[in-house]
Design an enzyme around this catalytic site. Structure first.
Site, PDB file in Angstrom:
ATOM      1  N   VAL A  12      -1.721  -2.738  -4.717  1.00  0.00           N
ATOM      2  CA  VAL A  12      -1.364  -4.148  -4.601  1.00  0.00           C
ATOM      3  C   VAL A  12      -2.045  -4.987  -5.677  1.00  0.00           C
ATOM      4  O   VAL A  12      -1.412  -5.806  -6.341  1.00  0.00           O
ATOM      5  CB  VAL A  12      -1.715  -4.664  -3.189  1.00  0.00           C
ATOM      6  CG1 VAL A  12      -1.678  -6.172  -3.122  1.00  0.00           C
ATOM      7  CG2 VAL A  12      -0.728  -4.088  -2.191  1.00  0.00           C
ATOM      8  N   THR A 122      -3.666  -7.069   3.750  1.00  0.00           N
ATOM      9  CA  THR A 122      -3.102  -7.307   5.084  1.00  0.00           C
ATOM     10  C   THR A 122      -4.263  -7.412   6.061  1.00  0.00           C
ATOM     11  O   THR A 122      -5.020  -6.451   6.230  1.00  0.00           O
ATOM     12  CB  THR A 122      -2.178  -6.140   5.476  1.00  0.00           C
ATOM     13  OG1 THR A 122      -1.189  -6.006   4.456  1.00  0.00           O
ATOM     14  CG2 THR A 122      -1.518  -6.377   6.823  1.00  0.00           C
ATOM     15  N   GLU A 152       1.396  -9.617   1.038  1.00  0.00           N
ATOM     16  CA  GLU A 152       2.220  -8.948   0.019  1.00  0.00           C
ATOM     17  C   GLU A 152       3.220  -8.018   0.696  1.00  0.00           C
ATOM     18  O   GLU A 152       2.876  -7.309   1.627  1.00  0.00           O
ATOM     19  CB  GLU A 152       1.299  -8.166  -0.935  1.00  0.00           C
ATOM     20  CG  GLU A 152       2.015  -7.474  -2.065  1.00  0.00           C
ATOM     21  CD  GLU A 152       2.976  -8.417  -2.800  1.00  0.00           C
ATOM     22  OE1 GLU A 152       2.533  -9.470  -3.276  1.00  0.00           O
ATOM     23  OE2 GLU A 152       4.174  -8.092  -2.887  1.00  0.00           O
ATOM     24  N   LEU A 154       5.394  -5.895  -1.258  1.00  0.00           N
ATOM     25  CA  LEU A 154       5.936  -4.901  -2.212  1.00  0.00           C
ATOM     26  C   LEU A 154       5.947  -3.516  -1.589  1.00  0.00           C
ATOM     27  O   LEU A 154       5.173  -3.205  -0.687  1.00  0.00           O
ATOM     28  CB  LEU A 154       5.118  -4.900  -3.506  1.00  0.00           C
ATOM     29  CG  LEU A 154       3.632  -4.528  -3.485  1.00  0.00           C
ATOM     30  CD1 LEU A 154       3.396  -3.039  -3.381  1.00  0.00           C
ATOM     31  CD2 LEU A 154       2.963  -5.058  -4.733  1.00  0.00           C
ATOM     32  N   ASN A 212       6.297  -5.642   8.991  1.00  0.00           N
ATOM     33  CA  ASN A 212       6.078  -4.198   8.887  1.00  0.00           C
ATOM     34  C   ASN A 212       6.390  -3.480  10.196  1.00  0.00           C
ATOM     35  O   ASN A 212       6.961  -2.390  10.198  1.00  0.00           O
ATOM     36  CB  ASN A 212       4.637  -3.904   8.454  1.00  0.00           C
ATOM     37  CG  ASN A 212       4.519  -3.873   6.934  1.00  0.00           C
ATOM     38  OD1 ASN A 212       5.500  -4.119   6.244  1.00  0.00           O
ATOM     39  ND2 ASN A 212       3.347  -3.568   6.421  1.00  0.00           N
ATOM     40  N   LEU A 254      17.236   2.749   7.558  1.00  0.00           N
ATOM     41  CA  LEU A 254      17.970   3.470   8.602  1.00  0.00           C
ATOM     42  C   LEU A 254      18.209   4.916   8.168  1.00  0.00           C
ATOM     43  O   LEU A 254      19.260   5.478   8.437  1.00  0.00           O
ATOM     44  CB  LEU A 254      19.315   2.790   8.877  1.00  0.00           C
ATOM     45  CG  LEU A 254      19.304   1.566   9.797  1.00  0.00           C
ATOM     46  CD1 LEU A 254      20.725   1.086  10.055  1.00  0.00           C
ATOM     47  CD2 LEU A 254      18.612   1.843  11.137  1.00  0.00           C
ATOM     48  N   GLY A 257      14.579  10.966   9.132  1.00  0.00           N
ATOM     49  CA  GLY A 257      13.719  11.857   8.353  1.00  0.00           C
ATOM     50  C   GLY A 257      12.525  12.319   9.160  1.00  0.00           C
ATOM     51  O   GLY A 257      12.557  12.326  10.398  1.00  0.00           O
ATOM     52  N   CYS A 264       0.685   1.542   4.736  1.00  0.00           N
ATOM     53  CA  CYS A 264       0.912   0.288   5.476  1.00  0.00           C
ATOM     54  C   CYS A 264       1.431   0.469   6.900  1.00  0.00           C
ATOM     55  O   CYS A 264       0.778   0.027   7.843  1.00  0.00           O
ATOM     56  CB  CYS A 264       1.871  -0.596   4.684  1.00  0.00           C
ATOM     57  SG  CYS A 264       1.105  -1.199   3.173  1.00  0.00           S
TER      58      CYS A 264
HETATM   59  P1  NAD Z   1      -5.997   0.624  -2.556  1.00  0.00           P
HETATM   60  O1  NAD Z   1      -6.936   1.429  -1.744  1.00  0.00           O
HETATM   61  O2  NAD Z   1      -4.971   1.289  -3.409  1.00  0.00           O
HETATM   62  O3  NAD Z   1      -6.824  -0.365  -3.511  1.00  0.00           O
HETATM   63  C1  NAD Z   1      -7.879  -1.165  -3.100  1.00  0.00           C
HETATM   64  C2  NAD Z   1      -8.863  -1.318  -4.256  1.00  0.00           C
HETATM   65  O4  NAD Z   1      -9.862  -2.256  -3.880  1.00  0.00           O
HETATM   66  C3  NAD Z   1      -9.595  -0.026  -4.619  1.00  0.00           C
HETATM   67  O5  NAD Z   1      -9.431   0.220  -6.009  1.00  0.00           O
HETATM   68  C4  NAD Z   1     -11.060  -0.316  -4.255  1.00  0.00           C
HETATM   69  O6  NAD Z   1     -11.976   0.332  -5.122  1.00  0.00           O
HETATM   70  C5  NAD Z   1     -11.102  -1.815  -4.423  1.00  0.00           C
HETATM   71  N1  NAD Z   1     -12.213  -2.511  -3.747  1.00  0.00           N
HETATM   72  C6  NAD Z   1     -12.814  -2.246  -2.565  1.00  0.00           C
HETATM   73  N2  NAD Z   1     -13.750  -3.169  -2.293  1.00  0.00           N
HETATM   74  C7  NAD Z   1     -13.744  -4.053  -3.318  1.00  0.00           C
HETATM   75  C8  NAD Z   1     -14.486  -5.224  -3.625  1.00  0.00           C
HETATM   76  N3  NAD Z   1     -15.432  -5.687  -2.803  1.00  0.00           N
HETATM   77  N4  NAD Z   1     -14.223  -5.867  -4.774  1.00  0.00           N
HETATM   78  C9  NAD Z   1     -13.260  -5.412  -5.619  1.00  0.00           C
HETATM   79  N5  NAD Z   1     -12.533  -4.309  -5.396  1.00  0.00           N
HETATM   80  C10 NAD Z   1     -12.767  -3.634  -4.245  1.00  0.00           C
HETATM   81  O7  NAD Z   1      -5.283  -0.358  -1.521  1.00  0.00           O
HETATM   82  P2  NAD Z   1      -3.813  -1.025  -1.641  1.00  0.00           P
HETATM   83  O8  NAD Z   1      -2.788  -0.047  -1.236  1.00  0.00           O
HETATM   84  O9  NAD Z   1      -3.705  -1.737  -2.921  1.00  0.00           O
HETATM   85  O10 NAD Z   1      -3.924  -2.086  -0.440  1.00  0.00           O
HETATM   86  C11 NAD Z   1      -4.727  -3.248  -0.547  1.00  0.00           C
HETATM   87  C12 NAD Z   1      -4.341  -4.182   0.575  1.00  0.00           C
HETATM   88  O11 NAD Z   1      -2.978  -4.596   0.434  1.00  0.00           O
HETATM   89  C13 NAD Z   1      -4.456  -3.583   1.963  1.00  0.00           C
HETATM   90  O12 NAD Z   1      -4.849  -4.572   2.850  1.00  0.00           O
HETATM   91  C14 NAD Z   1      -3.029  -3.165   2.271  1.00  0.00           C
HETATM   92  O13 NAD Z   1      -2.757  -3.130   3.655  1.00  0.00           O
HETATM   93  C15 NAD Z   1      -2.247  -4.270   1.614  1.00  0.00           C
HETATM   94  N6  NAD Z   1      -0.879  -3.896   1.223  1.00  0.00           N
HETATM   95  C16 NAD Z   1      -0.630  -2.688   0.656  1.00  0.00           C
HETATM   96  C17 NAD Z   1       0.673  -2.367   0.247  1.00  0.00           C
HETATM   97  C18 NAD Z   1       0.990  -1.029  -0.383  1.00  0.00           C
HETATM   98  O14 NAD Z   1       2.166  -0.699  -0.498  1.00  0.00           O
HETATM   99  N7  NAD Z   1       0.013  -0.262  -0.816  1.00  0.00           N
HETATM  100  C19 NAD Z   1       1.705  -3.307   0.407  1.00  0.00           C
HETATM  101  C20 NAD Z   1       1.400  -4.545   0.972  1.00  0.00           C
HETATM  102  C21 NAD Z   1       0.105  -4.836   1.376  1.00  0.00           C
END
Ligand code: NAD
Length: 437
Positions: A12, A122, A152, A154, A212, A254, A257, A264
């Site tokens: 994200v 989230t 977000e 995405l 979600n 839909l 699978g 998420c």
């Molecule tokens: P991720 O684990 O891929 O990335 C998170 C990053 O944050 C890591 O690189 C980690 O090292 C870093 N981090 C941790 N603590 C930190 C700090 N104090 N300062 C700076 N960086 C720090 O996670 P993600 O998939 O990108 O998800 C992030 C958030 O977005 C979550 O809450 C997730 O639920 C939400 N989200 C994810 C998606 C998805 O498709 N992956 C979509 C929508 C929302």
């Protein structure tokens, strides 16, 4: 144009940071993982996401996107700070907010002027209020900051398109000043008439969980219908297609699978049940969605056991490890449950995925990873397709049959025509379609 700090360069953070830079903002990304930042400075992208490398390069060259390990400077130079840190499931399925609060405490230590703190992660309903309380508890005066919830939506695998052309942008805040700053950040989206949903903080937080959970419900619903189709001799593909043509239902999400996975849906559905529990309510639909999904993950193995009741010493080729195509993310991937069950039953695994093998090595360091689908299939007693990568959609089935020990195929993504595969002499099964075996 706004000066933005992006905390976290995961799926994200890196996509949003790059997208916001492409919208014309000046974005500096920081992460506690220094390897990721050092690599990004060299142009090495830590995740696989189509189109991301080019967009990062373009915005770095334009001088709008940069990466830094100097936290104090990153915070002090920015007006808006986005939190894109992890919010994993805690032990009881609740949201673990420790990464969010650590980041907020660190911001409080170095804050030097007015900042808007934007939560992209989230987070549980009420978290942004807690962020405000935490800042005040750290002796930061209320006029030094505002809090915005900007969830977000995405999808990994199509994250760039989703971020650059979203269905909507949700902005939850009680501050007119913060709302105007956020609108300026997203100004590029006005040109394509993206709806901006401006609301209060808790409603914005809830929108993310409700969205979600609804999508997860669609998946579990169609999977339950698929299982029923098998019992009554109907074809779920046709059922889903006809359902989806109804504008009230819509055709997306839909596809029957092996259940949903990813970073998420599993954690957000679980978190929603905990949020409800805390509020004194039983989220019975979502609880059932989770239970149906857990059962569904075992369907490919149940189908395999029908053809190969004893897996001891048998080799199963697994095609696809990522929870969906076009990503290297294996978090909560159904392939993990399937591999675990096969190993438990004494079977051996030969696995191939175009992008996700390194990630899967963290879960299963000792299974065999091979360099191509052909290698995974060669001498295998059975083959399971777990992810519908394009390269698995049009394989040479005659060749596959000739190199397998036994021609057994479990198509957990319904990408082959059952009649055609069976006509070639395969023992074949899939999810929710008519099978003659
Ligand atoms: P991720 O684990 O891929 O990335 C998170 C990053 O944050 C890591 O690189 C980690 O090292 C870093 N981090 C941790 N603590 C930190 C700090 N104090 N300062 C700076 N960086 C720090 O996670 P993600 O998939 O990108 O998800 C992030 C958030 O977005 C979550 O809450 C997730 O639920 C939400 N989200 C994810 C998606 C998805 O498709 N992956 C979509 C929508 C929302």
């Amino acid at each position: 144009m706004k000066k933005i700090a992006m905390l976290g360069v995961g799926y994200v953070g890196l996509v949003s940071g790059t997208g916001l830079a492409d919208f014309g903002n000046e974005v500096v990304c920081y992460d506690i993982d220094s390897t990721k930042i050092e690599n990004l400075k060299k142009g090495i992208i830590p995740i696989y996401e189509p189109g991301l490398a080019d967009l990062v390069k373009k915005n770095v060259e334009k001088g709008r996107l940069s990466f830094s390990m100097d936290f104090d400077q990153v915070i002090q130079d920015s007006e808006v700070i986005f939190l894109a840190v992890p919010t994993p499931s805690g032990k009881a399925g609740e949201v673990d907010l420790s990464y969010v609060f650590t980041a907020v405490d660190n911001i409080a230590k170095v804050i030097n002027g007015f900042k808007v703190i934007v939560t992209k992660s989230t987070v549980e309903v009420g978290t942004n209020d807690k962020i405000r309380e935490r800042m005040l508890g750290n002796n930061i005066p209320a006029e030094m900051f505002e809090v915005v919830s900007n969830p977000e939506f995405l999808r990994e695998g199509s994250a760039i398109g989703d971020f650059m052309r979203p269905d909507r942008v949700v902005l939850g805040t009680s501050s007119e000043r913060a709302l105007n700053i956020m609108k300026e950040i997203y100004r590029a989206l006005y040109l394509i008439e993206t709806p901006i949903v401006a609301t209060d903080i808790r409603t914005a937080e809830m929108i993310k969980y409700a969205s979600n959970a609804f999508l997860a419900t669609k998946i579990s619903f169609v999977n339950e219908i698929a299982n029923l189709c098998e019992l009554v001799g109907a074809d779920v593909q046709m059922v889903a297609k006809a359902m989806g043509l109804d504008g009230r239902i819509g055709k997306k999400f839909l596809h029957a699978g092996p259940g949903y996975g990813g970073s998420c849906f599993p954690k957000d559905t679980s978190a929603l049940t905990k949020i409800a529990e805390k509020a004194g309510m039983h989220a019975s639909i979502v609880e059932t969605v989770i239970a149906v999904n857990e059962r569904q993950k075992m369907r490919p193995v149940e189908k395999l056991l029908k053809f190969l009741p004893d897996l001891k010493g048998r080799t199963v080729g697994i095609l696809g490890l990522a929870f969906k195509p076009n990503t290297d993310d294996v978090r909560e991937a159904p392939a993990i449950s399937v591999i675990r069950a096969i190993l438990k039953a004494g079977g051996k695994i030969k696995a191939y995925d175009p992008e996700a093998m390194n990630e899967m090595r963290r879960h299963f360091p000792d299974i065999t990873y091979v360099a191509s689908s052909e290698d995974a299939i060669k001498d295998a007693d059975a083959l399971i397709i777990m992810t519908e990568w394009n390269e698995f959609r049009n394989m040479d089935l005659k060749f596959i049959k000739s190199v397998m020990k036994q021609p057994i195929m479990i198509d957990a993504r319904n990408i082959y025509d059952p009649q055609k595969v069976q006509a070639l002499g395969f023992k074949y099964d899939c999810i929710g379609r008519k099978i003659e075996n």
